[in-house]
Scaffold this motif. Structure first.
Motif, short mmCIF file in Angstrom:
data_model
loop_
_atom_site.label_atom_id
_atom_site.label_comp_id
_atom_site.label_asym_id
_atom_site.label_seq_id
_atom_site.Cartn_x
_atom_site.Cartn_y
_atom_site.Cartn_z
N GLN A 142 34.30 -30.49 7.65
CA GLN A 142 33.68 -31.48 6.75
C GLN A 142 34.72 -32.01 5.75
N ALA A 143 34.48 -33.22 5.29
CA ALA A 143 35.41 -33.81 4.30
C ALA A 143 35.23 -33.11 2.94
N ILE A 144 36.29 -33.17 2.14
CA ILE A 144 36.26 -32.57 0.79
C ILE A 144 35.43 -33.46 -0.14
N THR A 145 34.46 -32.86 -0.80
CA THR A 145 33.61 -33.64 -1.71
C THR A 145 33.84 -33.27 -3.18
N ASP A 146 34.41 -32.06 -3.42
CA ASP A 146 34.57 -31.58 -4.81
C ASP A 146 35.95 -31.00 -5.00
N LEU A 147 36.55 -31.36 -6.11
CA LEU A 147 37.89 -30.85 -6.42
C LEU A 147 37.82 -30.08 -7.74
N VAL A 148 38.18 -28.81 -7.69
CA VAL A 148 38.15 -27.98 -8.91
C VAL A 148 39.59 -27.81 -9.40
N HIS A 149 39.86 -28.34 -10.57
CA HIS A 149 41.19 -28.25 -11.18
C HIS A 149 41.20 -26.98 -12.04
N ILE A 150 42.08 -26.05 -11.69
CA ILE A 150 42.17 -24.80 -12.47
C ILE A 150 43.50 -24.79 -13.21
N PRO A 174 36.61 -37.50 -4.68
CA PRO A 174 35.79 -36.30 -4.84
C PRO A 174 35.28 -36.17 -6.26
N ARG A 175 34.21 -35.41 -6.43
CA ARG A 175 33.76 -35.09 -7.80
C ARG A 175 34.79 -34.15 -8.42
N LEU A 176 35.12 -34.39 -9.68
CA LEU A 176 36.14 -33.56 -10.34
C LEU A 176 35.49 -32.52 -11.24
N HIS A 177 36.03 -31.32 -11.22
CA HIS A 177 35.57 -30.23 -12.09
C HIS A 177 36.81 -29.60 -12.70
N PHE A 178 36.67 -29.12 -13.93
CA PHE A 178 37.82 -28.49 -14.61
C PHE A 178 37.43 -27.10 -15.08
N VAL A 179 38.28 -26.13 -14.77
CA VAL A 179 38.03 -24.75 -15.21
C VAL A 179 39.29 -24.24 -15.89
N LEU A 276 47.34 -34.72 -10.56
CA LEU A 276 46.89 -34.95 -9.17
C LEU A 276 45.36 -35.09 -9.06
N SER A 277 44.62 -34.20 -9.72
CA SER A 277 43.15 -34.27 -9.61
C SER A 277 42.66 -35.61 -10.15
N LEU A 278 43.23 -36.00 -11.29
CA LEU A 278 42.87 -37.29 -11.89
C LEU A 278 43.16 -38.42 -10.89
N ALA A 279 44.33 -38.35 -10.25
CA ALA A 279 44.70 -39.39 -9.29
C ALA A 279 43.72 -39.41 -8.11
N CYS A 280 43.26 -38.23 -7.69
CA CYS A 280 42.28 -38.18 -6.59
C CYS A 280 40.98 -38.86 -7.01
N GLY A 281 40.60 -38.68 -8.26
CA GLY A 281 39.37 -39.30 -8.75
C GLY A 281 39.52 -40.80 -8.96
N LEU A 282 40.66 -41.19 -9.50
CA LEU A 282 40.87 -42.61 -9.85
C LEU A 282 41.28 -43.46 -8.66
N GLY A 283 41.95 -42.82 -7.70
CA GLY A 283 42.63 -43.58 -6.64
C GLY A 283 44.05 -43.88 -7.11
N TRP A 284 44.93 -44.15 -6.15
CA TRP A 284 46.34 -44.27 -6.51
C TRP A 284 46.61 -45.44 -7.44
N GLU A 285 45.93 -46.56 -7.18
CA GLU A 285 46.16 -47.74 -8.04
C GLU A 285 45.78 -47.44 -9.49
N GLY A 286 44.67 -46.75 -9.65
CA GLY A 286 44.21 -46.41 -11.01
C GLY A 286 45.19 -45.49 -11.69
N PHE A 287 45.72 -44.52 -10.96
CA PHE A 287 46.68 -43.58 -11.54
C PHE A 287 47.96 -44.33 -11.92
N GLU A 288 48.35 -45.26 -11.06
CA GLU A 288 49.57 -46.04 -11.39
C GLU A 288 49.35 -46.88 -12.64
N ALA A 289 48.14 -47.42 -12.80
CA ALA A 289 47.86 -48.21 -14.01
C ALA A 289 47.95 -47.31 -15.25
N PHE A 290 47.51 -46.08 -15.11
CA PHE A 290 47.60 -45.10 -16.21
C PHE A 290 49.08 -44.87 -16.56
#
Ligand code: F6P
Length: 547
Positions: A142-150, A174-179, A276-290
């Protein structure tokens, strides 16, 4: 090298403060109708109003002389060139290089630094695309739906802030989570809603030895492996670290390790693979704009004369209050729900950087460095701590941050929110005199006796300084600018005070002691090697656990 506090420029500012202390900001505004024009700057859609400060043109000139005397322009040059400005650890601080654009022409020393940065950026981009288009699969296909940033500290606060602030832009990933917390409650709460087969963990740790991150990563690993015999670490974990060996030992596949380098301080690292997690959530263009927003701030910082330089002026204002007016704290009040974590982010950035007691040469400072950074979003904070700002005797400089356009389409809210932000800075500066209070009460028809009784309670002294940062909307680009602005502000303060903003030996000391106490909490023998309080608390903990 002698301390900057022993310079003639410092003495001139001390004297100037004494004379200016007799004048209120009300009087300064009344005397100069061009105050806003003189004390505000605009940069790429970001307006910085610093007219509501206890300053005159003379103050600004004296502060700029202090910056020059402290060697700030030379320090900025050294930072830009990749010199080892982190003297106690013998390292450069090249976080600004992480957002360089290949066409920006920033000169940098250091072997192949640009090439290294670009190689990791490319690895990140491929990974982001694989995650977002569903190519990256979990153990059962199955595809990844959630990314947990630790991660914790600098390996958490920047990406967490950005992910929250840019929530409207987090689409298609993916949905982002932070721990971060060692308290297992945070991880347990996060995992409770997740499916191991579609969850990816990003373990973010510069050292890969930080207790909190190691403990959370280990528990996440157990959770994953207990879910199915087909589950495996290599498909479900990536690592962002300078310690490749430790990540591999943990079970992360070599191709899933993203490098960063010792010349990136943890609290300045969101621009590296730590994002990286932020970039996964934003997409590469969004991360580059950041990154581009931050790069625009770098270009401004490195190329603009000090008297027009936004981070430098902000740094000088902070120094003015901390070193010459005795201010102990600085409040941050974003009138934006998306920036709720901004004070927490800046607490680490500022207090870990500037909470120092000696100069870069190891000479004890004879003045305070750093301030207590605190704050909360408006308008909530108006109903929490603003009373103290309006009527206590404390001096608390404030940064108001507000976006002209909201992220939602509820028409009635935003003008009211902005009005409250502007009203607070006005009220705090202007205050309400005894005469005004009396006139107001009289106009309301109160008897003289009642006016007499109420007046002292209703007087607001005002003269509370604040800056306002106003921008058109909170986008990846604007957020990049804003975060880089504070990085440069905080490091400029350090450079003028002559301290090292890139080390944190005090934090390391705390970490060492915790390691010693862990075994004592579970040992059958009473702890005797600490002070009586710590020994007593260890014993009490053990009694409670046994009960
Ligand atoms: O809080 C102290 C600190 O050393 C920070 O400077 C750093 O950001 C954080 O711990 C996490 O460290 P690491 O990324 O090595 O896990």
């Amino acid at each position: 090298m002698s301390l900057i506090s022993h310079s003639a420029e410092w003495a001139a500012l001390t004297q100037h403060q004494q004379s200016l202390a007799q004048t209120s900001m009300r009087e300064l505004f009344a005397a100069n109708p061009l105050r806003f024009e003189q004390f505000s700057l605009q940069l790429d859609g970001l307006l910085f109003d610093f007219s509501k400060h206890r300053i005159t043109s003379e103050t600004k000139d004296l502060l700029l002389s202090l910056a020059r005397q402290a060697g700030l322009p030379e320090w900025m040059q050294a930072l830009k060139q990749g010199e080892k400005v982190n003297r106690s650890e013998g390292r450069a601080a090249l976080h600004h290089a992480l957002r360089f654009r290949p066409d920006s022409g920033l000169p940098l020393t250091g072997d192949g630094i640009h090439a290294k940065i670009l190689a990791v950026r490319q690895q990140m981009q491929q990974f982001v695309q694989a995650i977002r288009c569903g190519e990256r699969l979990g153990y059962d296909g199955q595809a990844i739906t959630d990314l947990v940033h630790i991660g914790i500290g600098g390996s958490d606060l920047g990406p967490r802030l950005a992910a929250e602030a840019l929530r409207p832009f987090l689409t298609g990933g993916p949905r982002l989570h932070f721990v971060a917390n060692l308290d297992g409650g945070e991880l347990a709460r996060t995992l409770a809603g997740l499916n191991p087969a579609t969850t990816l963990f990003a373990v973010v740790s510069k050292t890969f030895t930080t207790l909190e991150t190691a403990t959370n990563a280990q528990s996440a690993r157990n959770w994953l492996l207990q879910s199915s015999s087909a589950a495996n670490v290599s498909q479900h974990f990536v690592a962002i670290t300078t310690n490749r060996q430790a990540a591999e030992q943990f079970g992360v596949a070599p191709e899933n390790i993203f490098a960063f380098w010792e010349w990136v301080g943890g609290r300045y690292s969101v621009w590296s693979a730590v994002g990286l997690s932020l970039a996964c959530g934003l997409g590469w263009e969004g991360f580059e704009a950041f990154l581009e927003g931050a790069a625009a701030m770098d270009a401004h910082y490195f190329n603009t004369p000090l008297d027009q330089n936004l981070p430098v002026l902000m740094a000088l204002l902070s120094i003015w209050y901390i070193s010459f007016w005795g201010a102990e704290s600085h409040a941050l009040v974003p009138y934006d729900d998306r920036l709720a974590r901004f004070p927490a982010y800046l607490q680490q950035m500022d207090m870990e950087s500037n909470g120092k007691r000696v100069s870069t040469e190891g000479v004890a400072l004879d003045h305070a460095s750093g301030a207590i950074i605190w704050g909360e979003v408006g308008s909530n904070s108006q109903h929490a701590f603003f009373q103290l700002l309006h009527q206590s005797q404390r001096l608390v400089p404030i940064d108001f941050i507000v976006s002209a356009r909201p992220s939602h389409s509820l028409p009635d809210h935003h003008p009211q929110l902005v009005a409250n932000c502007l009203a607070q800075s006005e009220a705090l500066m202007w205050g309400k005199t005894e005469a005004e209070v009396r006139a107001e009460l009289r106009a309301n028809g109160l008897p003289e006796e009642e006016i007499e009784r109420l007046t002292p309670h209703k007087v607001c002294p005002g003269n509370q300084p604040s800056s306002t940062l106003l921008f058109s909307e909170l986008s990846p680009y604007t957020l990049g600018m804003l975060m880089a602005l504070y990085e440069h502000k905080i490091c400029s303060q350090a450079a003028i005070w002559g301290i090292n903003p890139f080390d944190q030996w005090g934090v390391e000391f705390g970490k060492q002691l915790a390691k010693k106490i862990v075994p004592e909490l579970i040992s059958p023998h009473a702890a005797t090697e600490h002070d009586a309080s710590t020994n007593g608390l260890i014993a009490a903990y053990r009694r409670y656990v046994e009960l």
